[in-house]
Design a protein around this motif. Structure first.
Motif, short mmCIF file in Angstrom:
data_model
loop_
_atom_site.label_atom_id
_atom_site.label_comp_id
_atom_site.label_asym_id
_atom_site.label_seq_id
_atom_site.Cartn_x
_atom_site.Cartn_y
_atom_site.Cartn_z
N VAL A 170 8.56 -11.86 7.90
CA VAL A 170 7.46 -11.07 7.34
C VAL A 170 8.05 -9.75 6.84
O VAL A 170 8.85 -9.12 7.55
N THR A 171 7.66 -9.35 5.63
CA THR A 171 8.29 -8.17 5.02
C THR A 171 7.34 -6.97 4.90
O THR A 171 7.77 -5.88 4.50
N TRP A 172 6.08 -7.17 5.22
CA TRP A 172 5.06 -6.12 5.00
C TRP A 172 4.13 -6.12 6.20
O TRP A 172 3.53 -7.16 6.50
N PHE A 173 4.01 -5.00 6.90
CA PHE A 173 3.15 -4.88 8.09
C PHE A 173 2.15 -3.76 7.79
O PHE A 173 2.48 -2.59 7.89
N LEU A 204 6.89 3.58 13.83
CA LEU A 204 7.05 2.14 13.57
C LEU A 204 7.89 1.93 12.31
O LEU A 204 8.73 1.04 12.24
N ARG A 205 7.67 2.78 11.34
CA ARG A 205 8.42 2.69 10.09
C ARG A 205 9.91 2.90 10.34
O ARG A 205 10.75 2.22 9.77
N GLU A 206 10.23 3.86 11.19
CA GLU A 206 11.63 4.13 11.54
C GLU A 206 12.24 2.97 12.32
O GLU A 206 13.39 2.61 12.12
N ALA A 207 11.43 2.38 13.23
CA ALA A 207 11.98 1.42 14.19
C ALA A 207 12.07 -0.01 13.64
O ALA A 207 12.90 -0.78 14.11
N LEU A 208 11.23 -0.34 12.67
CA LEU A 208 11.12 -1.75 12.25
C LEU A 208 11.80 -2.00 10.91
O LEU A 208 11.78 -1.13 10.04
N PRO A 209 12.36 -3.20 10.74
CA PRO A 209 13.03 -3.50 9.47
C PRO A 209 12.08 -3.92 8.35
O PRO A 209 12.51 -4.14 7.23
N ARG A 232 0.63 1.26 19.71
CA ARG A 232 1.99 1.47 19.17
C ARG A 232 3.02 0.49 19.73
O ARG A 232 3.79 -0.10 18.98
N LYS A 233 3.05 0.33 21.07
CA LYS A 233 4.08 -0.52 21.69
C LYS A 233 3.87 -1.99 21.35
O LYS A 233 4.82 -2.74 21.10
N GLN A 234 2.60 -2.38 21.32
CA GLN A 234 2.26 -3.76 20.95
C GLN A 234 2.73 -4.03 19.51
O GLN A 234 3.34 -5.07 19.22
N ALA A 235 2.46 -3.09 18.62
CA ALA A 235 2.86 -3.24 17.22
C ALA A 235 4.38 -3.29 17.09
O ALA A 235 4.92 -4.04 16.26
N LEU A 236 5.07 -2.52 17.91
CA LEU A 236 6.54 -2.51 17.87
C LEU A 236 7.09 -3.87 18.29
O LEU A 236 7.96 -4.44 17.61
N ARG A 237 6.58 -4.39 19.42
CA ARG A 237 7.06 -5.70 19.89
C ARG A 237 6.78 -6.80 18.86
O ARG A 237 7.65 -7.59 18.51
N LEU A 238 5.54 -6.81 18.36
CA LEU A 238 5.17 -7.84 17.38
C LEU A 238 5.94 -7.68 16.08
O LEU A 238 6.34 -8.66 15.46
N GLY A 239 6.14 -6.43 15.67
CA GLY A 239 6.84 -6.16 14.41
C GLY A 239 8.24 -6.75 14.40
O GLY A 239 8.69 -7.31 13.40
#
Ligand SMILES: [Mg+2]
Length: 369
Positions: A221-224, A239-244, A205-212
């Motif tokens: 990038v618009t789609w993860f 992640l959906r809440e946190a990332l643009p 989760r945290k890795q995905a957040l940082r990279l996102g």
């Protein structure tokens, strides 16, 4: 029922085609693609064709366990056939190869039903669009940076304005290399092409957040897709809440309940579903409708040739995935494979059903069952 429209026999074959070179994403490597090809024959001589991308064992299950459920039925009765097949696999479990076997037969029956009335399948189903937007997809982690950039640029040159690459190399442990590859891809395709990434659940989760954040803010990038495993509904939602950017998943869905749980948890910005996994046309359209009820856009996973006709129907469909391996296999095995025009596939009006026919001689060397 008219006797003429009874399903007289159902031929099931399996073809396995090696990839051009060994391929990988963040969490899996492969060197072949198998198709379970189903050809029903009606009493009036009409023959149809459908397939699912699935393990060869799926063909055995389709032929030995499921075909008997549809023989003798009227081909118009696709929902009845589907119900009978689902009842038959109660003790086998609905997710996995049982649903892929049902999918191969269900898609073939829809194709046959359309052929029986001399209509292309999209006209029988009732389209809301004449052409279906696609995105180019491949960009494997096993490619060199040169191969990666050449493939993505090739789609852009074909007029496809959106492309997807794999990240999460080595189960998420090579993330600095992932970022370098995305940067190279962005440079190669320019600023005006939509760039999607798919981690196949490789990160935590945290890795995905940082990279996102870096992917969205520095590389546009618009789609993860599958930033974390699709089984982590809470992680996807956070992640959906946190990332643009858009967080997407759904390719491992085999039945309606899987998708409704993912939607109820608020886990995706775009729902993906694979018609060859989620038990065929019959269920895929229900998944699209369930997704619409949550005001979530819908996108098809892989297999453009088997999705393109049904994909003309859901109003909430955004696009289908023009996946490198499956496009290649389709051209090797079938006549009637559509070519992209202006970033979309347009189902042919002069070919009945899903518009495919098997190239028997060309396909013969790849037949394994
Ligand atoms: Mg994926």
């Amino acid at each position: 029922m008219s006797d003429d429209l009874a399903i007289e026999s159902v031929d099931v074959r399996v073809y396995t085609v090696p990839t051009e070179e060994p391929e990988a994403d963040g969490t899996l490597a492969w060197d072949r693609t198998s198709l379970v090809v189903v050809q029903p024959l009606l009493r009036n001589g009409v023959r149809g064709l459908g397939y699912a991308v699935a393990d060869p064992a799926t063909g055995l299950l389709a032929r030995d366990t499921l075909v008997g459920e549809v023989l003798g039925r009227d081909v118009h009765d696709t929902t009845g056939c589907w119900e009978a097949m689902v009842r038959r696999i109660r003790n086998l479990g609905r997710p996995g190869i049982a649903s892929m076997a049902i999918a191969a037969i269900d898609i073939a029956l829809w194709d046959t039903k359309a052929r029986a009335v001399s209509l292309p399948l999209h006209r029988l189903l009732g389209p809301v669009r004449e052409a279906v937007p696609i995105y180019g997809s491949g960009g494997f982690t096993s490619y060199t940076e040169v191969e990666l950039c050449a493939q993505l640029s090739g789609w852009v040159e074909q007029g496809i304005p959106r492309v997807k690459m794999k990240i999460g190399k080595d189960r998420g442990t090579s993330w600095t290399e992932d970022l370098a590859r995305v940067r190279a891809a962005r440079d190669a395709i320019g600023d005006n092409v939509e760039l999607f990434v798919d981690a196949n659940g490789a990160y935590d989760r945290k890795q995905a957040l940082r990279l996102g954040h870096i992917l969205a803010e520095e590389l546009n990038v618009t789609w993860f897709e599958e930033p974390v495993t699709s089984d982590d509904l809470v992680g996807l939602s956070q992640l959906r809440e946190a990332l643009p950017l858009e967080v997407t998943a759904g390719e491992y869905g085999y039945h309606l309940e899987y998708f409704s749980a993912m939607l109820a948890a608020g886990s995706v910005d775009v729902m993906q579903a694979d018609i060859g996994r989620c038990a065929g046309v019959t269920e895929w359209l229900r998944v699209a409708a369930t997704t619409a009820a949550y005001k979530v856009p819908f996108s098809a996973h892989c297999g453009p040739s088997i999705h393109v006709h049904p994909a003309t129907v859901p109003p909430n469909l955004r696009h289908i995935e023009y996946f490198h391996d499956h496009v290649r296999v389709d051209h090797l095995l079938f006549e009637g494979v559509l070519k992209p025009e202006g970033g979309a596939l347009r189902p042919a009006d002069d070919r009945p059903g899903i518009g495919l026919s098997l190239k028997e001689a060309d396909a013969a060397p790849f037949r394994v069952a």
